[in-house]
Design a protein around this motif. Structure first.
Motif, PDB file in Angstrom:
ATOM      1  N   ARG A  38      66.348  53.588 -46.653  1.00 36.42           N
ATOM      2  CA  ARG A  38      65.207  52.668 -46.737  1.00 36.42           C
ATOM      3  C   ARG A  38      65.744  51.264 -46.479  1.00 36.42           C
ATOM      4  NH1 ARG A  38      63.612  54.595 -52.542  1.00 36.42           N
ATOM      5  NH2 ARG A  38      62.562  52.580 -52.662  1.00 36.42           N
ATOM      6  N   VAL A  39      65.876  50.946 -45.196  1.00 35.12           N
ATOM      7  CA  VAL A  39      66.628  49.762 -44.795  1.00 35.12           C
ATOM      8  C   VAL A  39      66.077  48.485 -45.427  1.00 35.12           C
ATOM      9  CG1 VAL A  39      67.427  48.457 -42.814  1.00 35.12           C
ATOM     10  CG2 VAL A  39      67.133  50.906 -42.635  1.00 35.12           C
TER      11      VAL A  39
ATOM     12  N   ASP B  93      64.312  48.106 -48.078  1.00 37.36           N
ATOM     13  CA  ASP B  93      64.511  48.035 -49.518  1.00 37.36           C
ATOM     14  C   ASP B  93      65.941  47.647 -49.880  1.00 37.36           C
ATOM     15  OD1 ASP B  93      61.929  48.580 -50.063  1.00 37.36           O
ATOM     16  OD2 ASP B  93      62.214  50.732 -50.330  1.00 37.36           O
TER      17      ASP B  93
ATOM     18  N   TYR C 129      70.316  54.640 -54.471  1.00 40.90           N
ATOM     19  CA  TYR C 129      68.955  55.165 -54.474  1.00 40.90           C
ATOM     20  C   TYR C 129      68.195  54.762 -53.211  1.00 40.90           C
ATOM     21  CZ  TYR C 129      70.172  55.696 -59.346  1.00 40.90           C
ATOM     22  OH  TYR C 129      70.810  56.035 -60.499  1.00 40.90           O
ATOM     23  N   LEU C 130      68.804  53.898 -52.410  1.00 45.55           N
ATOM     24  CA  LEU C 130      68.046  53.271 -51.334  1.00 45.55           C
ATOM     25  C   LEU C 130      68.525  53.616 -49.932  1.00 45.55           C
ATOM     26  CD1 LEU C 130      67.735  49.731 -52.956  1.00 45.55           C
ATOM     27  CD2 LEU C 130      66.029  51.534 -52.959  1.00 45.55           C
TER      28      LEU C 130
ATOM     29  N   VAL D 193      72.477  50.550 -57.904  1.00 46.34           N
ATOM     30  CA  VAL D 193      71.299  50.188 -57.112  1.00 46.34           C
ATOM     31  C   VAL D 193      71.268  50.871 -55.738  1.00 46.34           C
ATOM     32  CG1 VAL D 193      70.018  48.271 -56.088  1.00 46.34           C
ATOM     33  CG2 VAL D 193      71.203  47.946 -58.259  1.00 46.34           C
TER      34      VAL D 193
ATOM     35  N   LEU E 274      71.393  37.691 -58.773  1.00 51.77           N
ATOM     36  CA  LEU E 274      71.981  38.041 -60.065  1.00 51.77           C
ATOM     37  C   LEU E 274      73.420  37.536 -60.166  1.00 51.77           C
ATOM     38  CD1 LEU E 274      70.990  41.729 -60.904  1.00 51.77           C
ATOM     39  CD2 LEU E 274      70.898  39.778 -62.440  1.00 51.77           C
TER      40      LEU E 274
ATOM     41  N   LEU F 167      67.662  45.596 -48.180  1.00 54.65           N
ATOM     42  CA  LEU F 167      67.686  44.138 -47.994  1.00 54.65           C
ATOM     43  C   LEU F 167      67.194  43.442 -49.257  1.00 54.65           C
ATOM     44  CD1 LEU F 167      66.307  42.243 -44.915  1.00 54.65           C
ATOM     45  CD2 LEU F 167      65.690  41.523 -47.158  1.00 54.65           C
ATOM     46  N   LEU F 168      66.051  43.919 -49.773  1.00 57.10           N
ATOM     47  CA  LEU F 168      65.457  43.244 -50.928  1.00 57.10           C
ATOM     48  C   LEU F 168      66.299  43.443 -52.176  1.00 57.10           C
ATOM     49  CD1 LEU F 168      61.837  44.315 -50.104  1.00 57.10           C
ATOM     50  CD2 LEU F 168      62.828  42.061 -49.813  1.00 57.10           C
ATOM     51  N   ALA F 169      66.760  44.675 -52.385  1.00 54.25           N
ATOM     52  CA  ALA F 169      67.533  44.944 -53.596  1.00 54.25           C
ATOM     53  C   ALA F 169      68.848  44.173 -53.586  1.00 54.25           C
ATOM     54  CB  ALA F 169      67.795  46.438 -53.735  1.00 54.25           C
TER      55      ALA F 169
ATOM     56  N   ILE G 240      71.507  46.619 -45.290  1.00 50.42           N
ATOM     57  CA  ILE G 240      71.402  45.180 -45.065  1.00 50.42           C
ATOM     58  C   ILE G 240      71.868  44.494 -46.342  1.00 50.42           C
ATOM     59  CG2 ILE G 240      69.874  43.312 -44.381  1.00 50.42           C
ATOM     60  CD1 ILE G 240      69.683  45.333 -42.369  1.00 50.42           C
TER      61      ILE G 240
ATOM     62  N   TRP H  75      69.329  41.417 -52.077  1.00 48.69           N
ATOM     63  CA  TRP H  75      69.003  40.010 -52.301  1.00 48.69           C
ATOM     64  C   TRP H  75      68.894  39.745 -53.802  1.00 48.69           C
ATOM     65  CZ3 TRP H  75      64.901  37.176 -48.851  1.00 48.69           C
ATOM     66  CH2 TRP H  75      65.202  35.820 -48.855  1.00 48.69           C
ATOM     67  N   GLY H  76      68.262  40.709 -54.501  1.00 45.27           N
ATOM     68  CA  GLY H  76      68.204  40.601 -55.958  1.00 45.27           C
ATOM     69  C   GLY H  76      69.598  40.565 -56.551  1.00 45.27           C
ATOM     70  N   MET H  77      70.480  41.452 -56.053  1.00 44.02           N
ATOM     71  CA  MET H  77      71.859  41.476 -56.554  1.00 44.02           C
ATOM     72  C   MET H  77      72.537  40.143 -56.305  1.00 44.02           C
ATOM     73  SD  MET H  77      73.177  45.229 -55.382  1.00 44.02           S
ATOM     74  CE  MET H  77      74.892  44.777 -55.297  1.00 44.02           C
TER      75      MET H  77
ATOM     76  N   LEU I 134      72.506  41.630 -48.326  1.00 43.61           N
ATOM     77  CA  LEU I 134      72.367  40.175 -48.467  1.00 43.61           C
ATOM     78  C   LEU I 134      73.268  39.632 -49.564  1.00 43.61           C
ATOM     79  CD1 LEU I 134      68.680  39.103 -47.920  1.00 43.61           C
ATOM     80  CD2 LEU I 134      70.618  38.863 -46.429  1.00 43.61           C
TER      81      LEU I 134
END
Lengths: 287, 325
Positions: A90-91, A93, A86-87, A83, A104, A95-97, A36, A99-101, A38
């Motif tokens: 883990r769908v 996660d 590693y994920l 990033v 950034l 999405l969240l990671a 996912i 989103w952080g990117m 984002l």
């Protein structure tokens, strides 16, 4: 009368091609890889920004568009290595990671390039159609959108590389057992999706300009299209883009562009109520 | 512990000036929003990224109704009811078709983004509800404060808002806690643990998910009303991507599997972003992005659970030392 029909067809095709362009990269990263992403909107933004910078530095537009796509592909690969890798699996996660990117990237671009909008002129001129005039560039864009989608479909279905990617996405362990370097396939596929998003941004920049927060304009449309498309990423993207593009184009032409987007979301939610797996659900295994 | 904190917070207005009270009330309001997400995410296992939609709706509805000279208590009530109904309708469409969890997250995010766009497009004279101009980008200034029902013409001042928001936060926290101990709440936690097993026991997960979504929507709407009361202003940024992202960050930083964690996370992150905001352009987003990515990669559980694990590890270590001696 003919002019009105032609301009109407043009509006709708234009709108469909925008849906196709902004969904292409996501169809690869989300539709195929199940990540996912984002940061998709930000990849588009980076493509637009790099293209504007390159064109501003004197590189001809038809060169700076693919170059910008290439650079964004590299950015995508860096993000994948740091990033995303590693994920996998883990769908939520991802999405969240991502989103952080995305935050950034927006923050970094605002810090280094400032918050203003950059634009790139194109000098292909217009063709007039009675009282209307249509820019040649947007006609080219429509052709390019369909051509890119067709090319992607051919690569995905007909080439050895496409076969390797499909195998890896379907069953990574089995692919690995067959001697495929799946880690590399994941990395390159993500980079390829990012490059497509960057290319989109670069193609759109002469029409809409580039600003650090423009990603947010595309992200909702792109996800709605790919989700409504369903389990066949490319056929689904084409189907959903056509449907939503038609609705968006027609409503936006008759009223306002915001109402167009609202009606697209409304139709998408209705659609997902009855076809929660997307429009290509019934076609799986056939196309 | 909880009682001490409560007493401490209640004593704040006697020691600190209005500026501090104002900042802390904002944290209380935003913590409510974080609670509405962590209740859904940490206990039911559905991540709604559209809590800002209910939040913004609550704020806007309160502003519009209150400024049409209806009394503010009624306006606040309507401001909670509207987002609750909205989440019921949206929840029905998304949950009844059994859409995938991840699609649910993405579609709810799309909903809040589209609402933001719609609100931004409402500038000009055409968009007037009653006496209120919606003003698009610029938002609605001069939203009335809450009137005190038993004192004519008196409105809540900064310290009043402080007490109100603190009380509401504590009530909602306790309320959600109690909800989780009821049969309904137990099924919700069961759904998080294993949806199929709960369904096989004869529960229709959709009723429970929808119920939780509507409850969370009501809490987010309440937060929106209080936010409008707190700032006397509503604008399209109530709905925007930045705020949606920040709620996720508050909840993740604090620890999503708890209800106290998100409150702590909100306090920490809001304080940090407010401070960073005074430092320069772009850095807030940069820091938030880095924080989100790092927490997902390294501290998945969030601060509070990590801290308590650390504490219990220390306690175990101390106990083993004592036993050895």
């Amino acid at each position: 009368m003919f002019e009105v029909v032609a301009i109407y067809a043009y509006q709708i095709l234009f709108s469909i091609s925008i849906f196709i362009l902004i969904s292409l990269g996501l169809a690869v990263i989300f539709g195929m890889m199940k990540v996912i992403n984002l940061a998709h909107g930000e990849f588009i933004m980076l493509g637009a920004l790099f293209c504007a910078q390159l064109a501003g530095a004197g590189v001809p537009l038809f060169l700076s568009i693919p170059l910008a796509g290439l650079i964004v592909g590299l950015v995508g690969i860096v993000g994948e290595r740091l990033v995303i890798r590693y994920l996998y699996g883990r769908v939520l996660d991802t999405l969240l990671a991502t989103w952080g990117m995305s935050l950034l990237i927006v923050g970094a671009v605002t810090t280094f390039f400032g918050p203003q909008t950059a634009s790139t002129p194109q000098d292909l001129g217009n063709i007039s159609l009675g009282t209307f005039s249509i820019s040649v560039y947007s006609l080219l864009m429509i052709l390019l959108a369909f051509a890119l989608l067709a090319a992607l479909y051919l690569v995905w279905r007909m080439t050895r590389a496409g076969l390797i990617v499909r195998t890896t996405m379907q069953n990574a362990a089995m692919a690995q057992a067959l001697g495929i370097d799946t880690d590399r396939v994941f990395m390159l596929t993500f980079g390829f999706g990012a490059a497509l998003a960057g290319l989109t941004g670069a193609i759109l920049v002469p029409l809409f300009g580039a600003s650090p927060t423009m990603g947010a304009f595309y992200i909702a449309k792109a996800f709605v299209t790919v989700i409504a498309g369903g389990p066949l990423p490319l056929t689904g993207t084409l189907a959903a883009s056509s449907l939503f593009g038609m609705i968006d184009g027609a409503v936006a032409y008759l009223t306002t562009s915001v109402l167009g987007e609202i009606s697209v979301l409304f139709v998408a939610i209705l659609l997902l109520r009855f076809l929660p797996k997307g429009v290509t659900r019934g076609l799986k295994g056939r196309v | 512990m909880a009682i001490l904190t409560t007493v401490g917070l209640m004593a704040v207005p006697s020691f600190y000036d209005f500026a501090v009270q104002y900042d802390i009330s904002k944290i209380f309001v935003l913590a409510l929003l974080a609670l509405s997400m962590s209740f859904l995410w940490g206990y039911v296992g559905i991540l709604s990224l559209g809590q800002t939609a209910m939040f913004g709706l609550g704020g806007y509805v309160y502003a519009i109704v209150a400024m049409n000279s209806v009394d503010t208590a009624t306006a606040a009530l309507i401001g909670i009811v509207c987002p609750t109904l909205f989440s019921a309708v949206l929840g029905y469409f998304l949950i009844w078709g059994r859409i995938g969890d991840i699609y649910f997250s993405v579609i709810t995010l799309a909903v809040t983004l589209i609402l933001e766009k719609a609100i931004r497009a409402t500038s000009g004279d055409r968009f007037v509800i009653g006496k209120v101009r919606l003003n698009g980008q610029n938002g609605i200034p001069g939203v009335p404060s809450l009137e005190i029902p038993w004192e004519a013409k008196a409105t809540l001042f900064i310290d009043g808002v402080y007490y109100l928001t603190a009380a509401v936060l504590i009530l909602v926290y306790v309320g959600l806690r109690l909800t989780l101990t009821t049969g309904f709440g137990q099924v919700l936690v069961g759904l998080r643990e294993n949806r199929r097993r709960v369904e096989l026991l004869g529960y229709d997960s959709r009723h429970y998910c929808l119920g939780a979504f509507v409850l969370a929507g009501a809490v987010a709407g309440l937060a929106g009303v209080l936010f409008a009361v707190w700032g006397n202003f509503v604008g399209p940024s109530l709905f925007d991507l930045d705020r949606a992202a920040q709620i996720v960050i508050w909840v993740i930083v604090g620890g999503r599997m708890t209800l106290a964690g998100p409150i702590l996370g909100t306090a920490l992150v809001v304080t940090l972003t407010t401070w960073l905001g005074t430092q320069g352009v772009g850095q807030v987003t940069l820091a938030l992005g880095a924080m989100l990515t790092l927490f997902v990669l390294l501290f998945k559980k969030g601060l509070l659970p990590t801290l308590s694990e650390l504490l219990s590890a220390v306690a175990r270590w101390a106990a083993s030392r004592r036993a050895a001696r």
